[in-house]
Design an enzyme around this catalytic site. Structure first.
Site, PDB file in Angstrom:
ATOM      1  N   HIS A  67       0.830  -1.202   0.000  1.00 41.21           N
ATOM      2  CA  HIS A  67       0.000   0.000   0.000  1.00 41.21           C
ATOM      3  C   HIS A  67       0.862   1.248   0.000  1.00 41.21           C
ATOM      4  O   HIS A  67       2.011   1.236   0.442  1.00 41.21           O
ATOM      5  CB  HIS A  67      -0.966   0.016   1.186  1.00 41.21           C
ATOM      6  CG  HIS A  67      -0.347  -0.357   2.495  1.00 41.21           C
ATOM      7  ND1 HIS A  67      -0.123  -1.662   2.861  1.00 41.21           N
ATOM      8  CD2 HIS A  67       0.087   0.394   3.524  1.00 41.21           C
ATOM      9  CE1 HIS A  67       0.429  -1.705   4.058  1.00 41.21           C
ATOM     10  NE2 HIS A  67       0.570  -0.469   4.490  1.00 41.21           N
ATOM     11  N   CYS A 172       0.297  -2.915  19.547  1.00 42.93           N
ATOM     12  CA  CYS A 172       1.708  -2.761  19.214  1.00 42.93           C
ATOM     13  C   CYS A 172       2.118  -1.327  19.521  1.00 42.93           C
ATOM     14  O   CYS A 172       1.269  -0.462  19.729  1.00 42.93           O
ATOM     15  CB  CYS A 172       1.978  -3.109  17.749  1.00 42.93           C
ATOM     16  SG  CYS A 172       1.147  -2.023  16.568  1.00 42.93           S
TER      17      CYS A 172
END
Length: 618
Positions: A67, A172
């Protein structure tokens, strides 16, 4: 979210041969450009390739989702390639075969949410084995698009009595890619195993799909897949708990789910165990939690100070704000952000170890680390110490009448007194004595051996980055300016900029060795290093002190040594390239900085690559 409205049959290619992943990306970029989805083909292609360098986009199961976020994109969209022959694509554990590629194109203005929403929706659908099998067998692009449009995850909100139920939380440090990938892989594995799973994502957009009380009541176990401290974990105290790194479900989600179900119940004599990949994961999570919360303070404060210093004239006493009220205001605000950096660092390290009750003692310890001159190393020690003390206080037997006020009054007071007393009575005095000793020692050396003095000064400047050892070397250089000796400050000024610039450069040279948070911190560090703010390297040193500190000490020592023997002089008590106008021997000043930066950057990347190789072969 109806994601199929973001593509069209013309943007889907089936069963074509490609040489490698770059070839696939180039072809899909051309499709998007031909469909008028892009303003600039080359600009978008470079954006995608840059993202590939930043980290893996192969998600397992022969699927890759490259992407790019760019102003060259007219509107959010994606193109798809089904490959006739699999190509190797970089995944979380190295290159892996890929035969289905979905490439996202996101306008830069929409990157905050659109990227995450589309990526999450796509992986939710493509992670389903049956859906992917149907897509691989589709004969036309129209059929392919129809299958993708119909693919939905089954509603698992209703559970049956014979189904196992697991709740999970993923997080995360950056709160983007791995948070959502871990969730999707757990959901996919749970569906395949016939397990009811509820996943809460604590990501960049805050808490998403929060676990409800009714879900907790049905749960048999909980999975905490995170590299930072999670919010509100007390609600899981009654459940067997599996604590793992966020990457573990991406590697083997089925094993993670089974590990959670194999845990003994909390009521049994044997305490629940956790599968971990690092025996020090508790400390590591605490440090990463502190870093995650500290980076905005360092970046914002450093950039404000950088802007003020960059436009203010440099005098013999440093930046002169006397005739520049606006610059002084900016510098004062930036200085305020820096002033609360140490309390935030220690406070959230303590939070990572002990939860919300650890905040007060951690903040107090971090504040005292600043006032006693213990610097960031003292703040780390204070945070870990506060977390440990709070956890011990939690275990004390207390009457039921006292229990409600324990977390809001008793624990904060007791732990703050303990941490504060240690910081003031045990740590503060020795540090002050060490500073006095080192100042006298440096003065006694004089210029007897310029190279040795330069090496020592460089090591001191970089060792604790703004802490007492750094300040000793800095004030020694500033004092020597008053005596007409500009060489000592010249050596210090060269060493000051090496830690942040070298860490920033390292994140650019070997992007796969650094996570998204570290790469963002690296960009800010480059800016801070240019105007002599050593603290820009602190996030890296906190997260990985055993590799980072030796690397920057070596580079700073070399820079300082070169500057000293080359006769570099600094007429202002400040460092970094920003003081170039008041430097004697400007060429060698630049050479010394570049030499130290390159050596430190290469050394830290080498050490990190050794660790990565060791982990991959374990």
């Amino acid at each position: 979210m109806n994601i199929t409205r973001l593509t069209q049959p013309e943007l889907i290619v089936l069963d074509q041969d490609f040489n490698d992943c770059d070839d696939v990306i180039s072809y899909l970029t051309s499709l998007l450009y031909s469909a008028n989805k892009l303003k600039d083909r080359e600009a978008f292609f470079q954006a995608v390739m840059k993202r590939e360098q930043d980290g893996p986009t192969a998600l397992g199961e022969q699927l890759a989702v490259p992407h790019g976020k760019s102003d060259a994109v007219n509107q959010a969209c994606f193109a798809i390639a089904r490959l006739n022959k699999a190509v190797n694509w970089e995944g979380i554990d190295g290159p892996e075969p890929v035969n289905l590629v979905v490439m996202l194109a996101i306008p830069l203005a929409e990157q905050g949410t659109t990227h995450i929403e589309i990526l999450t929706e796509l992986t939710s659908r493509l992670a389903d084995d049956d859906v992917r099998k149907q897509l691989m067998e589709a004969e036309t692009t129209t059929q392919f698009l129809a299958i993708l449009n119909d693919a939905q995850l089954e509603d698992e909100s209703v559970t049956t009595d014979d189904k196992k139920v697991i709740v999970a939380v993923t997080a995360c440090p950056t709160g983007i890619a791995h948070t959502y990938m871990a969730a999707e892989y757990l959901e996919k594995a749970a569906k395949k195993a016939g397990i009811t799973l509820f996943v809460e994502k604590q990501g960049a957009k805050g808490i998403e799909t929060p676990i409800t009380q009714s879900q907790l009541d049905k749960a048999d176990a909980v999975i905490l897949a995170a590299d930072i401290a999670l919010k509100n974990t007390d609600r899981f105290a009654h459940l067997p708990t599996l604590k793992i790194p966020v990457a573990a479900p991406i590697r083997d989600a089925a094993k993670v789910l089974q590990g959670a179900l194999d845990l003994p119940s909390v009521s049994s004599k044997k305490q629940p165990t956790a599968i971990t990949e690092d025996s020090q994961v508790g400390i590591k999570q605490a440090l990463l939690t502190g870093v995650s919360h500290t980076i905005p303070f360092i970046a914002a404060g450093g950039i404000m100070l950088a802007a003020a210093i960059a436009f203010a004239p440099i005098s013999k006493s440093g930046p002169d704000f006397s005739q520049h009220a606006i610059l002084k205001l900016i510098a004062d605000i930036g200085g305020a952000a820096f002033a609360i950096m140490l309390p935030v660092l220690a406070g959230y390290i303590s939070y990572g170890k002990a939860g919300k009750p650890g905040l007060v003692a951690g903040f107090v310890g971090g504040y005292l680390a600043g006032t006693t001159g213990a610097g960031f190393l003292g703040a780390i020690l204070a945070g870990l110490m506060a977390g440990f003390i709070v956890n011990e206080v939690k275990k004390l037997p207390v009457p039921k009448a006292i229990q409600p006020i324990m977390p809001i009054m008793v624990i904060p007071i007791v732990s703050s007194l303990a941490v504060g007393g240690i910081m003031l009575e045990v740590i503060g005095s020795p540090i002050a004595s060490i500073m006095t000793f080192m100042s006298g020692w440096l003065h006694s050396m004089g210029n007897a051996n310029e190279l040795i003095l330069g090496l020592i000064l460089g090591a001191m400047v970089s060792f604790d980055m703004g802490g007492p050892i750094n300040k000793t070397a800095f004030f020694f250089g500033a004092a020597m300016i008053q005596q007409g000796n500009y060489a000592v400050m010249g050596a210090v000024a060269a060493a000051i900029s090496v830690p942040p610039i070298s860490m920033g450069l390292a994140t650019k040279l070997s992007k796969k060795l650094w996570d998204e948070q570290e790469k963002e911190a690296g960009t800010a560090a480059l800016v801070m290093g240019m105007i002599g703010i050593t603290e820009g390297a602190i996030p890296f040193a906190v997260a990985d002190p055993l590799r980072v500190i030796p690397s920057i000490v070596v580079g700073s020592s070399i820079a300082s040594g070169i500057a000293m023997v080359s006769g570099v002089g600094d007429h202002a008590p400040h460092g970094g390239p920003i003081v170039l106008p008041v430097i004697d021997g400007r060429f060698m000043f630049v050479v010394s900085i570049i030499s130290g930066v390159i050596i430190s950057a290469l050394l830290i990347n080498f050490l990190k690559s050794l660790n990565k190789n060791k982990a991959s072969t374990a």
